[in-house]
Motif scaffolding. Structure first.
Motif, PDB file in Angstrom:
ATOM      1  N   LYS A   1     -36.486 -76.567  38.032  1.00 38.27           N
ATOM      2  CA  LYS A   1     -37.439 -75.606  38.594  1.00 38.27           C
ATOM      3  C   LYS A   1     -38.792 -75.844  37.950  1.00 38.27           C
ATOM      4  N   LEU A   2     -39.822 -75.571  38.748  1.00 36.64           N
ATOM      5  CA  LEU A   2     -41.182 -75.598  38.204  1.00 36.64           C
ATOM      6  C   LEU A   2     -41.418 -74.232  37.569  1.00 36.64           C
ATOM      7  N   ILE A   3     -41.794 -74.233  36.293  1.00 36.64           N
ATOM      8  CA  ILE A   3     -41.957 -72.980  35.545  1.00 36.64           C
ATOM      9  C   ILE A   3     -43.442 -72.635  35.474  1.00 36.64           C
ATOM     10  N   SER A   4     -43.777 -71.380  35.736  1.00 36.73           N
ATOM     11  CA  SER A   4     -45.187 -70.970  35.742  1.00 36.73           C
ATOM     12  C   SER A   4     -45.384 -69.703  34.915  1.00 36.73           C
ATOM     13  N   PRO A   5     -46.538 -69.565  34.215  1.00 38.30           N
ATOM     14  CA  PRO A   5     -47.570 -70.592  34.034  1.00 38.30           C
ATOM     15  C   PRO A   5     -47.300 -71.481  32.834  1.00 38.30           C
ATOM     16  N   CYS A   6     -46.329 -71.091  31.975  1.00 34.46           N
ATOM     17  CA  CYS A   6     -45.968 -71.947  30.846  1.00 34.46           C
ATOM     18  C   CYS A   6     -44.517 -71.644  30.505  1.00 34.46           C
ATOM     19  N   TYR A   7     -43.893 -72.513  29.713  1.00 34.93           N
ATOM     20  CA  TYR A   7     -42.487 -72.291  29.357  1.00 34.93           C
ATOM     21  C   TYR A   7     -42.305 -70.943  28.662  1.00 34.93           C
ATOM     22  N   HIS A   8     -43.222 -70.617  27.761  1.00 31.59           N
ATOM     23  CA  HIS A   8     -43.025 -69.444  26.913  1.00 31.59           C
ATOM     24  C   HIS A   8     -43.124 -68.141  27.691  1.00 31.59           C
TER      25      HIS A   8
ATOM     26  N   GLU B   1     -52.736 -68.454  34.282  1.00 31.81           N
ATOM     27  CA  GLU B   1     -52.835 -69.036  32.936  1.00 31.81           C
ATOM     28  C   GLU B   1     -53.862 -68.302  32.079  1.00 31.81           C
ATOM     29  N   GLY B   2     -53.402 -67.842  30.935  1.00 34.60           N
ATOM     30  CA  GLY B   2     -54.316 -67.237  29.957  1.00 34.60           C
ATOM     31  C   GLY B   2     -54.832 -65.862  30.323  1.00 34.60           C
ATOM     32  N   LYS B   3     -54.445 -65.321  31.493  1.00 29.27           N
ATOM     33  CA  LYS B   3     -55.042 -64.059  31.943  1.00 29.27           C
ATOM     34  C   LYS B   3     -54.071 -62.881  31.887  1.00 29.27           C
ATOM     35  N   LEU B   4     -52.805 -63.153  31.630  1.00 31.29           N
ATOM     36  CA  LEU B   4     -51.802 -62.089  31.628  1.00 31.29           C
ATOM     37  C   LEU B   4     -51.871 -61.303  30.309  1.00 31.29           C
TER      38      LEU B   4
ATOM     39  N   HIS C   1     -58.302 -65.337  24.720  1.00 29.94           N
ATOM     40  CA  HIS C   1     -58.713 -63.977  25.126  1.00 29.94           C
ATOM     41  C   HIS C   1     -58.662 -63.881  26.638  1.00 29.94           C
ATOM     42  N   ILE C   2     -57.993 -62.832  27.125  1.00 23.99           N
ATOM     43  CA  ILE C   2     -57.716 -62.764  28.566  1.00 23.99           C
ATOM     44  C   ILE C   2     -58.993 -62.534  29.401  1.00 23.99           C
ATOM     45  N   ASN C   3     -60.048 -62.021  28.773  1.00 26.17           N
ATOM     46  CA  ASN C   3     -61.287 -61.826  29.539  1.00 26.17           C
ATOM     47  C   ASN C   3     -62.109 -63.107  29.670  1.00 26.17           C
TER      48      ASN C   3
ATOM     49  N   GLU D   1     -53.048 -62.469  25.538  1.00 26.36           N
ATOM     50  CA  GLU D   1     -54.075 -62.094  24.568  1.00 26.36           C
ATOM     51  C   GLU D   1     -53.638 -62.545  23.166  1.00 26.36           C
ATOM     52  N   GLY D   2     -54.479 -63.301  22.502  1.00 25.28           N
ATOM     53  CA  GLY D   2     -54.207 -63.761  21.128  1.00 25.28           C
ATOM     54  C   GLY D   2     -53.318 -64.989  21.050  1.00 25.28           C
ATOM     55  N   CYS D   3     -52.928 -65.545  22.190  1.00 23.97           N
ATOM     56  CA  CYS D   3     -51.993 -66.688  22.178  1.00 23.97           C
ATOM     57  C   CYS D   3     -52.614 -67.929  21.511  1.00 23.97           C
ATOM     58  N   THR D   4     -51.787 -68.602  20.696  1.00 26.10           N
ATOM     59  CA  THR D   4     -52.230 -69.867  20.064  1.00 26.10           C
ATOM     60  C   THR D   4     -51.164 -70.952  20.263  1.00 26.10           C
ATOM     61  N   ILE D   5     -50.443 -70.886  21.366  1.00 25.33           N
ATOM     62  CA  ILE D   5     -49.356 -71.856  21.596  1.00 25.33           C
ATOM     63  C   ILE D   5     -49.972 -73.238  21.822  1.00 25.33           C
ATOM     64  N   ASN D   6     -49.943 -74.049  20.757  1.00 20.92           N
ATOM     65  CA  ASN D   6     -50.724 -75.282  20.825  1.00 20.92           C
ATOM     66  C   ASN D   6     -50.156 -76.342  21.779  1.00 20.92           C
ATOM     67  N   CYS D   7     -48.866 -76.203  22.171  1.00 21.76           N
ATOM     68  CA  CYS D   7     -48.322 -77.149  23.182  1.00 21.76           C
ATOM     69  C   CYS D   7     -49.166 -77.092  24.459  1.00 21.76           C
ATOM     70  N   TYR D   8     -49.735 -75.939  24.752  1.00 23.62           N
ATOM     71  CA  TYR D   8     -50.541 -75.790  25.975  1.00 23.62           C
ATOM     72  C   TYR D   8     -52.032 -75.811  25.690  1.00 23.62           C
ATOM     73  N   MET D   9     -52.402 -75.467  24.461  1.00 24.29           N
ATOM     74  CA  MET D   9     -53.832 -75.474  24.131  1.00 24.29           C
ATOM     75  C   MET D   9     -54.334 -76.920  24.043  1.00 24.29           C
ATOM     76  N   GLN D  10     -53.476 -77.807  23.548  1.00 26.35           N
ATOM     77  CA  GLN D  10     -53.879 -79.221  23.445  1.00 26.35           C
ATOM     78  C   GLN D  10     -54.332 -79.762  24.809  1.00 26.35           C
ATOM     79  N   PRO D  11     -53.497 -79.681  25.863  1.00 25.33           N
ATOM     80  CA  PRO D  11     -53.986 -80.143  27.173  1.00 25.33           C
ATOM     81  C   PRO D  11     -55.105 -79.271  27.728  1.00 25.33           C
ATOM     82  N   SER D  12     -55.107 -77.985  27.389  1.00 25.78           N
ATOM     83  CA  SER D  12     -56.191 -77.111  27.868  1.00 25.78           C
ATOM     84  C   SER D  12     -57.541 -77.597  27.352  1.00 25.78           C
ATOM     85  N   PHE D  13     -57.565 -78.015  26.089  1.00 21.52           N
ATOM     86  CA  PHE D  13     -58.826 -78.479  25.494  1.00 21.52           C
ATOM     87  C   PHE D  13     -59.304 -79.791  26.128  1.00 21.52           C
TER      88      PHE D  13
END
Ligand code: SF4
Ligand code: SF4
Length: 332
Positions: free
Chosen positions: A242-249, A277-280, A222-224, A284-296
């Protein structure tokens, strides 16, 4: 509370090219170069300095890169934990070269049914997965079977577990599929399916991060109040260096690297971009686990505690726990 203030993972895209055409992925549609060994060498040095522990050499199909074993050797020499996921089409050709260089080797398999797997992958690769398991075992490798779970194939988990992973003593990784950009992964999981998926996390030699299930139940990021820490926990490098920001997707901004990742990464403009990250709106509603795993792993919240048992279990099964203890992550 933030636990780690440095990136822990690098998703290093060695090419976007792929020899499969999975119906839940669009990466193979992009034109792409291959990374060069010279750039990899320079970036690995800087990734080390930035505190990264794990390098995921990814794609596309990473085994399409003729020098993948050289990159892995360089990463291992510097003490990184390495991971590679493959559709296995090239594994039998490359197995000897790759032997001993990949800490977490994943073979993708989405169904025990050959036709279903090949249809989902857009190419006949089921036989290759079976032969690759045999070959890997004969070389003393222990590949994990990576199952991408959709609402239409969850019934296949039991069959793969009973007939493939359990008898061979392999780890079954269950990875819930996610939507992104224009890629739609079909119907949402039902409540009953989510409950059954969560139960799998308790089975022997199965890895399923139950925090992923909670995140789906909570409606994703959730972006808030973002749980996503993609930009600050993970460094994403593209095949054209190139460095990609904030995530590949999302790929909102790209910062060219010329053997200066450490300097570029610390620049204010880059940090500002990563901190989106996570605020754009798209987050909202993202569940991309490639990034959630390190986020957790980098912030203490309810997902951190839910993810912890499965993270410990997996690292114990793979023996990577020792590497994490021997070279502890910097905490400040
Ligand atoms: S094998 Fe992987 S990279 Fe290739 S199309 Fe399938 S999901 Fe995408
Ligand atoms: S919430 Fe999703 S789309 Fe947004 S930065 Fe994180 S991983 Fe990327």
């Amino acid at each position: 509370m933030r636990l780690l203030h440095h990136p822990v993972l690098c998703n290093y895209y060695v090419t976007y090219k792929c020899n499969a055409k999975c119906n839940f992925c669009d990466i193979w549609e992009q034109p792409s170069p291959y990374v060069t060994l010279e750039n990899v060498a320079a970036n690995l040095k800087d990734l080390k300095q930035l505190g990264v522990k794990i390098i995921d050499f990814t794609g596309g199909e990473p085994l399409l890169h003729q020098q993948l074993s050289k990159m892995l050797e360089m990463a291992k020499d510097q003490g990184f934990i390495t991971t590679v996921t493959t559709n296995t089409l090239l594994y039998q050709k490359r197995a000897q070269d790759l032997k001993g260089l990949i800490d977490m080797l994943h073979f993708s398999l989405d169904s025990y049914d050959q036709q279903q797997h090949d249809t989902m992958r857009g190419i006949a690769c089921y036989d290759s997965v079976m032969k690759s398991i045999e070959m890997a075992l004969s070389l003393g490798e222990k590949p994990d079977i990576l199952f991408t779970a959709f609402s239409h194939n969850v019934d296949q988990i039991e069959l793969i577990y009973q007939h493939i992973t359990k008898p061979q003593g392999l780890v079954l990784i269950i990875n819930p599929a996610f939507n992104y950009n224009t890629v739609d992964t079909g119907a949402d999981f039902t409540t009953e399916q989510l409950t059954k998926l969560r139960d799998w996390s308790n089975k022997k030699r199965v890895y399923l991060n139950s925090a992923f299930i909670s995140l789906i139940e909570d409606g994703g990021n959730h972006i808030n109040n973002p749980v996503c820490k993609a930009g600050s926990s993970t460094i994403v490098i593209s095949p054209d260096n190139k460095l990609i920001s904030p995530c590949y997707h999302l790929n909102k901004e790209q910062f060219p690297l010329t053997n200066n990742l450490y300097t570029i990464y610390r620049q204010e403009t880059v940090q500002k971009s990563l901190k989106q990250e996570g605020k754009l709106p798209e987050c909202e509603g993202c569940t991309i686990n490639c990034y959630m795993q390190p986020s957790f792993a980098v912030e203490i919240n309810k997902y951190f505690w839910q993810a912890l048992p499965s993270t410990i279990k997996y690292n114990m099964m793979k023996g990577t726990w020792k590497q994490l203890i021997n070279k502890p992550l910097k905490i400040r």
